[in-house]
Design a protein around this motif. Structure first.
Motif, PDB file in Angstrom:
ATOM      1  N   ASN A  75      -5.638   4.014   3.960  1.00 27.08           N
ATOM      2  CA  ASN A  75      -5.449   5.316   3.328  1.00 27.08           C
ATOM      3  C   ASN A  75      -6.655   6.235   3.521  1.00 27.08           C
ATOM      4  O   ASN A  75      -6.799   7.220   2.812  1.00 27.08           O
ATOM      5  CB  ASN A  75      -5.120   5.149   1.839  1.00 27.08           C
ATOM      6  CG  ASN A  75      -3.809   4.419   1.656  1.00 27.08           C
ATOM      7  OD1 ASN A  75      -3.786   3.208   1.461  1.00 27.08           O
ATOM      8  ND2 ASN A  75      -2.716   5.136   1.785  1.00 27.08           N
ATOM      9  N   HIS A  92      -1.629  10.699   0.502  1.00 29.02           N
ATOM     10  CA  HIS A  92      -2.139   9.314   0.440  1.00 29.02           C
ATOM     11  C   HIS A  92      -3.091   8.992   1.592  1.00 29.02           C
ATOM     12  O   HIS A  92      -3.107   7.874   2.115  1.00 29.02           O
ATOM     13  CB  HIS A  92      -1.010   8.289   0.404  1.00 29.02           C
ATOM     14  CG  HIS A  92      -0.036   8.473  -0.703  1.00 29.02           C
ATOM     15  ND1 HIS A  92      -0.408   8.491  -2.021  1.00 29.02           N
ATOM     16  CD2 HIS A  92       1.306   8.680  -0.692  1.00 29.02           C
ATOM     17  CE1 HIS A  92       0.655   8.680  -2.774  1.00 29.02           C
ATOM     18  NE2 HIS A  92       1.697   8.810  -2.001  1.00 29.02           N
ATOM     19  N   PHE A  93      -3.886   9.991   2.005  1.00 29.84           N
ATOM     20  CA  PHE A  93      -4.848   9.773   3.082  1.00 29.84           C
ATOM     21  C   PHE A  93      -6.016  10.723   2.887  1.00 29.84           C
ATOM     22  O   PHE A  93      -5.818  11.898   2.548  1.00 29.84           O
ATOM     23  CB  PHE A  93      -4.215  10.046   4.453  1.00 29.84           C
ATOM     24  CG  PHE A  93      -5.085   9.656   5.620  1.00 29.84           C
ATOM     25  CD1 PHE A  93      -5.100   8.363   6.094  1.00 29.84           C
ATOM     26  CD2 PHE A  93      -5.903  10.592   6.235  1.00 29.84           C
ATOM     27  CE1 PHE A  93      -5.907   7.999   7.168  1.00 29.84           C
ATOM     28  CE2 PHE A  93      -6.706  10.246   7.303  1.00 29.84           C
ATOM     29  CZ  PHE A  93      -6.709   8.940   7.771  1.00 29.84           C
ATOM     30  N   ASN A 109       0.836  -1.214   0.000  1.00 32.75           N
ATOM     31  CA  ASN A 109       0.000   0.000   0.000  1.00 32.75           C
ATOM     32  C   ASN A 109       0.866   1.258   0.000  1.00 32.75           C
ATOM     33  O   ASN A 109       1.985   1.246   0.489  1.00 32.75           O
ATOM     34  CB  ASN A 109      -0.892   0.026   1.238  1.00 32.75           C
ATOM     35  CG  ASN A 109      -2.042  -0.928   1.140  1.00 32.75           C
ATOM     36  OD1 ASN A 109      -1.843  -2.134   1.050  1.00 32.75           O
ATOM     37  ND2 ASN A 109      -3.239  -0.412   1.161  1.00 32.75           N
ATOM     38  N   PRO A 154       0.626   6.625   3.914  1.00 36.83           N
ATOM     39  CA  PRO A 154       0.163   7.998   4.113  1.00 36.83           C
ATOM     40  C   PRO A 154       1.147   8.774   4.991  1.00 36.83           C
ATOM     41  O   PRO A 154       1.956   8.193   5.715  1.00 36.83           O
ATOM     42  CB  PRO A 154      -1.187   7.833   4.805  1.00 36.83           C
ATOM     43  CG  PRO A 154      -1.109   6.514   5.475  1.00 36.83           C
ATOM     44  CD  PRO A 154      -0.183   5.662   4.650  1.00 36.83           C
TER      45      PRO A 154
END
Length: 151
Positions: free
Chosen positions: A89, A73-74, A48, A51
């Protein structure tokens, strides 16, 4: 009369005992690292995107402060808070001032109001929809800023 006083005192002692037990067991009343431990941690899988969060504090009036979060990324997902499956995320943030949990955050701005005189450590953690604190490589996904307040 003495019998009524003793009964009342016994009731108060028992009530306070139950009250203390309940409040000490409720994970939402815990602060700092203990609060994270109550909800657990969510390790982000290596596949992934990881974040990140940065915090900016700026004066917002003569003696109040505004917090701004910069997220990578969040995204905030308040409608999904409380889901059992972890999210990596999206979710929400937790705001800590001097180690004490102040609030959940569901947006990038938060009015801190007045801070105590002296050193104030502001920490933001990113949290999964299941409330677990996000971790990447065993380290919490968080940011900390210190502001000195002189009055």
């Amino acid at each position: 009369m003495m019998k009524k006083v003793r009964s009342f005192i016994s009731f108060i002692v028992i009530f306070l005992g139950f009250f203390y037990f309940y409040t000490s067991q409720n994970p939402h009343n815990q602060t700092g690292a203990a609060g994270h431990m109550a909800h657990g941690y969510v390790e982000i899988p290596k596949k992934n995107e990881i974040p990140s969060v940065d915090v900016t504090l700026s004066p917002d009036g003569p003696d109040t402060w505004l917090l701004k979060l910069d997220l990578v990324h969040f995204s905030f997902a308040p409608e999904k808070v409380g889901e059992k499956q972890p999210s990596y995320n999206e979710g929400h943030a937790h705001l800590y001032i001097n180690g004490k949990k102040i609030s959940r955050l569901y947006g990038e701005y938060y009015h801190l109001g007045k801070l105590k005189e002296g050193r104030n450590e502001i920490t933001i953690t990113l949290n999964s929809n299941n409330h677990g604190a996000l971790m990447a490589g065993g380290k919490p996904v968080q940011a900390t800023e210190v502001v000195e307040v002189n009055k």
